[in-house]
Structures are given as C-alpha cells and as structure tokens.
Design an enzyme around this catalytic site. Structure first.
Site, mmCIF file in Angstrom:
data_model
loop_
_atom_site.group_PDB
_atom_site.id
_atom_site.type_symbol
_atom_site.label_atom_id
_atom_site.label_comp_id
_atom_site.label_asym_id
_atom_site.label_seq_id
_atom_site.Cartn_x
_atom_site.Cartn_y
_atom_site.Cartn_z
ATOM 1 N N ASP A 9 0.765 -1.176 0.077
ATOM 2 C CA ASP A 9 -0.077 -0.150 0.099
ATOM 3 C C ASP A 9 0.960 1.120 0.055
ATOM 4 O O ASP A 9 2.086 1.109 0.383
ATOM 5 C CB ASP A 9 -0.927 0.055 1.365
ATOM 6 C CG ASP A 9 -1.574 1.329 1.561
ATOM 7 O OD1 ASP A 9 -2.378 1.875 0.635
ATOM 8 O OD2 ASP A 9 -1.439 1.953 2.506
ATOM 9 N N ASP A 11 -0.199 5.120 0.980
ATOM 10 C CA ASP A 11 -0.384 6.180 1.862
ATOM 11 C C ASP A 11 -0.335 5.479 3.238
ATOM 12 O O ASP A 11 -1.165 4.784 3.426
ATOM 13 C CB ASP A 11 -1.457 7.132 1.558
ATOM 14 C CG ASP A 11 -1.291 7.916 0.180
ATOM 15 O OD1 ASP A 11 -0.688 8.834 0.314
ATOM 16 O OD2 ASP A 11 -1.990 7.426 -0.665
ATOM 17 N N GLY A 44 -5.231 2.960 -3.632
ATOM 18 C CA GLY A 44 -6.566 3.590 -3.778
ATOM 19 C C GLY A 44 -6.492 4.710 -4.836
ATOM 20 O O GLY A 44 -7.137 5.204 -5.573
ATOM 21 N N LYS A 198 -8.567 -4.589 -3.260
ATOM 22 C CA LYS A 198 -7.246 -4.896 -3.501
ATOM 23 C C LYS A 198 -6.933 -6.296 -3.385
ATOM 24 O O LYS A 198 -6.108 -6.876 -3.978
ATOM 25 C CB LYS A 198 -6.280 -4.094 -2.291
ATOM 26 C CG LYS A 198 -6.244 -2.643 -2.526
ATOM 27 C CD LYS A 198 -5.270 -1.977 -1.391
ATOM 28 C CE LYS A 198 -5.404 -0.695 -1.492
ATOM 29 N NZ LYS A 198 -4.218 0.063 -0.709
ATOM 30 N N ASP A 221 -2.252 -0.526 6.273
ATOM 31 C CA ASP A 221 -2.375 0.136 7.410
ATOM 32 C C ASP A 221 -3.905 0.608 7.333
ATOM 33 O O ASP A 221 -4.285 0.840 8.612
ATOM 34 C CB ASP A 221 -1.562 1.162 7.531
ATOM 35 C CG ASP A 221 -2.080 2.219 6.511
ATOM 36 O OD1 ASP A 221 -2.280 3.738 7.093
ATOM 37 O OD2 ASP A 221 -2.359 2.108 5.348
#
Length: 271
Positions: A9, A11, A44, A198, A221
C-alpha cells in the site's frame, strides 16, 4: 519462506507522513526486485498518483504491475490494462443519494481525472487531486452523460470530519450489499463496484503470474487494505500505525511508516 510477490500500500505504508519513501525502504524493495521478487504497489490512487513512486523504485515496463483504484484496475507499467471494473450512470445516481446523508464532498475517479458536482471543494479533495496529479472537473449533474463510467468514488470531509462519521454510521445496508464500501481514513469513505478490492485484484494478478497465495506478502495500514488481510494464505504485515482491524488480522506487526516498517519486515522475513 519463499516470497515471490510483495504488495505494498502507499499512503500510510510505503510513504511517510510527508509522502516520501525512506532510503532504507527504497533500498530493500529494489533489492527484492533485483532478486526476481515482484514488487507491486497496491493503492486507492489512480496510476497517475502511483507512477512517480514506481519510477523511484525502478519499477517500469510491461513485466511490472500496479493495482490501483483500490483493486478496480490492474495495469502493467507500460500502461496496458489487465483488468478494469467500472461503475455506470445508475451508480452515479446511487452515489448522489448517499451524499445526502451528510455534508461531504462527492467525487468520481477515472484514469483521466476527478469529476464532481460540488461547487464547494474541501481541502481533502483538493489534496487528493494534487497528490495524484489529477484535474478536478466540476460539472452540474445534468451535464454528466448517460454513458458516464468511473472506477472509484470518494465521499470526503468538506469542513468537519464529524460529517464523515455521520455518513459512515448511516450508510444503508443496500449500499454495502451492492458495493465494496470502506473507510480508508477518518476523512474519507471510498466505494468501488462489488468485489473490486485490493485483495481480489491481488489474487487475480498472482494467478496470472502463476504465483501461489502463500508466496504473496502484503503490507497495509487502513480500511482499504482489509481485503488483503482477509486472505488466510497471504503473509500479512501490518504497519505500526495501522488500524486495529489490520493488526488483528496480521501475521506480524512491524514498525510504523515513519520508521522503516517495511524495511524491518523485509529483513526479518525475506532478505
């Protein structure tokens, strides 16, 4: 353990609080790539918001891949689309119904730009467009064409995060039944077509690459990473700054995104 694919991921995971990749993390991800391990950024964001970090990590070309729009799209890094899950004009009208539940911005994401019917744009939406190198096209609802198609929706804070709380608490059951709805941060609710996630996209990509699920390691996260952490076969690494649901479903909790959490887990389990 023989890991052949590492999904990361962006961010809050790969990127620090200041949106940087730490040098040690960069070094070890490049090392993994040099050893033939696929490094896949799973975000995203649209591809435009991911490509600068691919370039920094040296990930380019038809044999490298990104999962973007929370799993609605898989692309190779030459720009070819392997999978594309879209919503349509009927979904557009449904999203506008959901917006009425709270005082929030609503925007629609496509590979080319963001669209919104809101005259007032909050800082969160403006920052999102900036971080992903996107233009925001503001149009009246009646200007949106009947053949409108988009990959992801964001309902984000306009002026008060409590309005996002209100929205999340009042989203009706039909929306959860029809769409993949996640609260990716405290300031935003993100929506994709049902089963576009995802986790599902990563399974699709691993299958295409003939990589077994138990050879996949994931880092995340937030709420839009939960689908990756729901797979019992993936090796799941939660960042130290992750929400509790991610930590509860992880095999290991590493350090946070500002202290080389990815690098420390790679040293422990892979390199």
């Amino acid at each position: 353990m023989s890991i052949k694919l590492i999904a990361v991921d962006l961010d809050g995971t790969l990127l620090t609080s200041t949106k940087q990749i730490l040098p040690e993390t960069e070094k070890l991800l490049k090392q993994a790539d040099s050893q033939g391990i696929k490094v896949v950024l799973a975000s995203g964001r649209p591809l435009s918001g991911v490509m600068p970090f691919n370039q920094q990590l040296g990930l380019m070309g038809k044999k490298q891949y990104d999962i973007v729009f929370n799993g609605a799209v898989i692309q190779d890094l030459a720009g070819n689309v392997l999978m594309n899950e879209e919503m349509n004009y009927r979904d557009f009208t449904n999203m506008r119904r959901l917006q009425r539940l709270a005082h929030v911005n609503l925007h629609f994401e496509t590979p080319e730009c963001y669209w919104t019917c809101d005259r007032d744009i909050g800082v969160n939406l403006a920052d999102s467009a900036t971080n992903t190198n996107n233009v925001i096209k503001v149009r009246k609802a009646e200007e949106i064409p009947q053949d409108f198609a988009f990959n992801k929706v964001g309902l984000s804070v306009l002026s008060d995060v409590k309005e996002v709380d209100k929205l999340w608490e009042n989203i009706p059951q039909w929306a959860f039944a029809k769409y993949d709805v996640v609260r990716s941060f405290s300031t935003i609710v993100e929506i994709n077509i049902k089963d576009a996630s995802k986790g599902n996209a990563l399974m699709e990509l691993a299958d295409r690459l003939k990589i077994r699920p138990d050879q996949v390691m994931v880092f995340g996260d937030q709420g839009n990473d939960i689908s990756m952490f729901s797979n019992p076969d993936f090796k799941k690494i939660a960042m130290g700054n992750a929400i509790e649901m991610i930590k509860e479903n992880a095999d290991f909790v590493t350090d946070d995104n500002d202290h080389d959490g990815i690098a420390k887990a790679l040293k422990k389990f892979v390199l």
